[in-house]
Design a protein around this motif. Structure first.
Motif, PDB file in Angstrom:
ATOM      1  N   ARG A  20       0.729  -1.228  -0.086  1.00  0.00           N
ATOM      2  CA  ARG A  20       0.197   0.113   0.019  1.00  0.00           C
ATOM      3  C   ARG A  20       0.990   1.082  -0.101  1.00  0.00           C
ATOM      4  N   LEU A  21       2.053   1.207   0.597  1.00  0.00           N
ATOM      5  CA  LEU A  21       3.028   2.346   0.782  1.00  0.00           C
ATOM      6  C   LEU A  21       3.453   2.504  -0.744  1.00  0.00           C
ATOM      7  N   PHE A  22       3.838   1.414  -1.238  1.00  0.00           N
ATOM      8  CA  PHE A  22       4.281   1.613  -2.569  1.00  0.00           C
ATOM      9  C   PHE A  22       3.456   2.287  -3.667  1.00  0.00           C
ATOM     10  N   SER A  23       1.952   2.182  -3.326  1.00  0.00           N
ATOM     11  CA  SER A  23       1.227   2.337  -4.109  1.00  0.00           C
ATOM     12  C   SER A  23       0.832   3.967  -4.058  1.00  0.00           C
ATOM     13  N   GLU A  24       1.149   4.480  -2.640  1.00  0.00           N
ATOM     14  CA  GLU A  24       0.696   5.732  -2.051  1.00  0.00           C
ATOM     15  C   GLU A  24       2.033   6.589  -2.513  1.00  0.00           C
ATOM     16  N   VAL A  25       3.270   6.433  -2.610  1.00  0.00           N
ATOM     17  CA  VAL A  25       4.456   7.191  -2.568  1.00  0.00           C
ATOM     18  C   VAL A  25       5.311   6.641  -3.997  1.00  0.00           C
ATOM     19  N   PRO A  26       5.154   7.718  -4.692  1.00  0.00           N
ATOM     20  CA  PRO A  26       5.648   7.244  -6.001  1.00  0.00           C
ATOM     21  C   PRO A  26       7.068   7.195  -5.887  1.00  0.00           C
ATOM     22  N   GLU A  27       7.962   7.942  -5.235  1.00  0.00           N
ATOM     23  CA  GLU A  27       9.365   7.924  -5.152  1.00  0.00           C
ATOM     24  C   GLU A  27       9.665   6.348  -4.695  1.00  0.00           C
ATOM     25  N   LEU A  28       8.910   5.681  -3.806  1.00  0.00           N
ATOM     26  CA  LEU A  28       9.356   4.410  -3.443  1.00  0.00           C
ATOM     27  C   LEU A  28       9.030   3.266  -4.371  1.00  0.00           C
ATOM     28  N   ARG A  29       8.185   3.548  -5.197  1.00  0.00           N
ATOM     29  CA  ARG A  29       7.684   2.646  -6.202  1.00  0.00           C
ATOM     30  C   ARG A  29       8.673   2.971  -7.466  1.00  0.00           C
ATOM     31  N   MET A  30       9.119   3.883  -7.444  1.00  0.00           N
ATOM     32  CA  MET A  30      10.312   4.249  -8.640  1.00  0.00           C
ATOM     33  C   MET A  30      11.508   3.448  -8.583  1.00  0.00           C
ATOM     34  N   ARG A  31      11.873   3.691  -7.151  1.00  0.00           N
ATOM     35  CA  ARG A  31      13.107   2.826  -6.597  1.00  0.00           C
ATOM     36  C   ARG A  31      12.983   1.599  -6.358  1.00  0.00           C
ATOM     37  N   ALA A  32      11.629   0.851  -6.292  1.00  0.00           N
ATOM     38  CA  ALA A  32      11.601  -0.469  -6.489  1.00  0.00           C
ATOM     39  C   ALA A  32      11.800  -1.091  -7.713  1.00  0.00           C
ATOM     40  N   MET A  33      11.166  -0.347  -8.609  1.00  0.00           N
ATOM     41  CA  MET A  33      11.204  -0.692 -10.050  1.00  0.00           C
ATOM     42  C   MET A  33      12.900  -0.724 -10.553  1.00  0.00           C
ATOM     43  N   ASN A  34      13.640   0.333  -9.949  1.00  0.00           N
ATOM     44  CA  ASN A  34      15.036   0.482 -10.300  1.00  0.00           C
ATOM     45  C   ASN A  34      15.697  -0.801  -9.565  1.00  0.00           C
ATOM     46  N   GLN A  35      15.273  -1.211  -8.530  1.00  0.00           N
ATOM     47  CA  GLN A  35      15.928  -2.317  -7.908  1.00  0.00           C
ATOM     48  C   GLN A  35      16.041  -3.833  -8.757  1.00  0.00           C
ATOM     49  N   MET A  36      14.943  -3.490  -9.692  1.00  0.00           N
ATOM     50  CA  MET A  36      14.811  -4.915 -10.488  1.00  0.00           C
ATOM     51  C   MET A  36      15.971  -5.370 -11.277  1.00  0.00           C
ATOM     52  N   ALA A  37      16.945  -4.201 -11.567  1.00  0.00           N
ATOM     53  CA  ALA A  37      18.284  -4.391 -12.343  1.00  0.00           C
ATOM     54  C   ALA A  37      19.197  -5.419 -11.207  1.00  0.00           C
ATOM     55  N   GLN A  38      19.098  -4.989  -9.838  1.00  0.00           N
ATOM     56  CA  GLN A  38      19.780  -5.855  -9.134  1.00  0.00           C
ATOM     57  C   GLN A  38      19.304  -7.293  -9.094  1.00  0.00           C
ATOM     58  N   ALA A  39      17.806  -7.314  -8.936  1.00  0.00           N
ATOM     59  CA  ALA A  39      17.377  -8.652  -9.066  1.00  0.00           C
ATOM     60  C   ALA A  39      17.579  -9.291 -10.151  1.00  0.00           C
ATOM     61  N   LEU A  40      17.813  -8.726 -11.276  1.00  0.00           N
ATOM     62  CA  LEU A  40      18.020  -9.552 -12.662  1.00  0.00           C
ATOM     63  C   LEU A  40      19.421 -10.025 -12.471  1.00  0.00           C
ATOM     64  N   ASP A  41      20.382  -9.390 -11.925  1.00  0.00           N
ATOM     65  CA  ASP A  41      21.720 -10.024 -11.637  1.00  0.00           C
ATOM     66  C   ASP A  41      21.693 -11.188 -10.807  1.00  0.00           C
ATOM     67  N   LEU A  42      20.883 -11.210  -9.797  1.00  0.00           N
ATOM     68  CA  LEU A  42      20.486 -12.298  -8.990  1.00  0.00           C
ATOM     69  C   LEU A  42      20.026 -13.741  -9.658  1.00  0.00           C
ATOM     70  N   ILE A  43      18.982 -13.198 -10.306  1.00  0.00           N
ATOM     71  CA  ILE A  43      18.440 -14.393 -11.170  1.00  0.00           C
ATOM     72  C   ILE A  43      19.411 -14.787 -12.312  1.00  0.00           C
ATOM     73  N   ALA A  44      20.199 -14.024 -12.888  1.00  0.00           N
ATOM     74  CA  ALA A  44      21.076 -14.531 -13.840  1.00  0.00           C
ATOM     75  C   ALA A  44      22.153 -15.295 -13.187  1.00  0.00           C
ATOM     76  N   GLU A  45      22.316 -15.088 -11.927  1.00  0.00           N
ATOM     77  CA  GLU A  45      23.560 -15.931 -11.120  1.00  0.00           C
ATOM     78  C   GLU A  45      23.062 -17.276 -10.983  1.00  0.00           C
ATOM     79  N   MET A  46      21.494 -17.224 -10.636  1.00  0.00           N
ATOM     80  CA  MET A  46      20.822 -18.553 -10.067  1.00  0.00           C
ATOM     81  C   MET A  46      20.880 -19.425 -11.573  1.00  0.00           C
TER      82      MET A  46
END
Length: 202
Positions: free
Chosen positions: A113-139
């Protein structure tokens, strides 16, 4: 849900971390994310600001950091080596998210709910996906025996990340009285379609 701390020191650290997060969430909900300061969170949790920063590098990390990535990595690595990468991710999602306690689901609902209400949090979370992709790639690299930079590994990790962003972006699951494993069924189904080559015919 987090791994059960084994030592007294680890249990104390986990308890402090949980208290900081809970008080931060409460303050964000009561007075707004932007109006809440680290000093206020630290005071509510009865810790010093320096202690806060030992657990969370910045205010937004109280929301952005979750405990699921390490759990998913552990679950994927526990799969038999013959299980294909996408299937391993699907099974890991079930193993992790189907075993979370009800109070953890409630906390996740508040976080979304906080992600939906706070745009800067949502954008930061989307940006973190790049790090998640690296983690997925390692697996994927570990399971396939290919280098992590191989185009096939990168393409598959990107495809998995794309399914996640398309079906469960930060802040999508909001405004509900409950949140549970069934909410991840669509994601698991999407990964199944990806594994089958994304057939469009009925």
């Amino acid at each position: 849900m987090t791994a059960t701390p084994t030592s007294l020191r680890e249990r104390k650290k986990a308890k402090t971390r949980a208290a900081i997060r809970e008080h931060a969430m409460r303050l964000f909900e009561e007075q707004g994310y932007a109006s809440t300061t680290v000093d206020q969170i630290a005071e509510a949790a009865e810790v010093s600001p320096s202690t806060f920063f030992r657990y969370f590098p910045a205010k937004e990390d109280v929301i952005l950091i979750d405990d699921y990535d390490p759990m998913l990595v552990e679950a994927i690595r526990a799969m038999p080596p013959e299980v294909p990468p996408i299937e391993a991710v699907r099974r890991a999602l079930r193993d992790v998210f189907y075993n979370l306690a009800p109070e953890v689901w409630e906390s996740e609902r508040r976080r979304q709910r906080l992600f939906s209400e706070v745009p800067e949090l949502r954008m930061r979370a989307m940006n973190q996906m790049a790090q998640a992709l690296d983690l997925i790639a390692e697996m994927i690299a570990e399971r396939s025996g290919l280098p992590v930079g191989d185009i096939r590994v990168r393409a598959m990790s990107g495809a998995i990340g794309g399914v996640v962003l398309a079906l469960l972006p930060p802040g999508r699951i909001t405004g509900r009285s409950s949140l549970g494993p069934a909410d991840f069924e669509q994601l698991i189904e999407g990964l199944d379609l990806l594994q089958k080559g994304l057939p469009l015919a009925q």
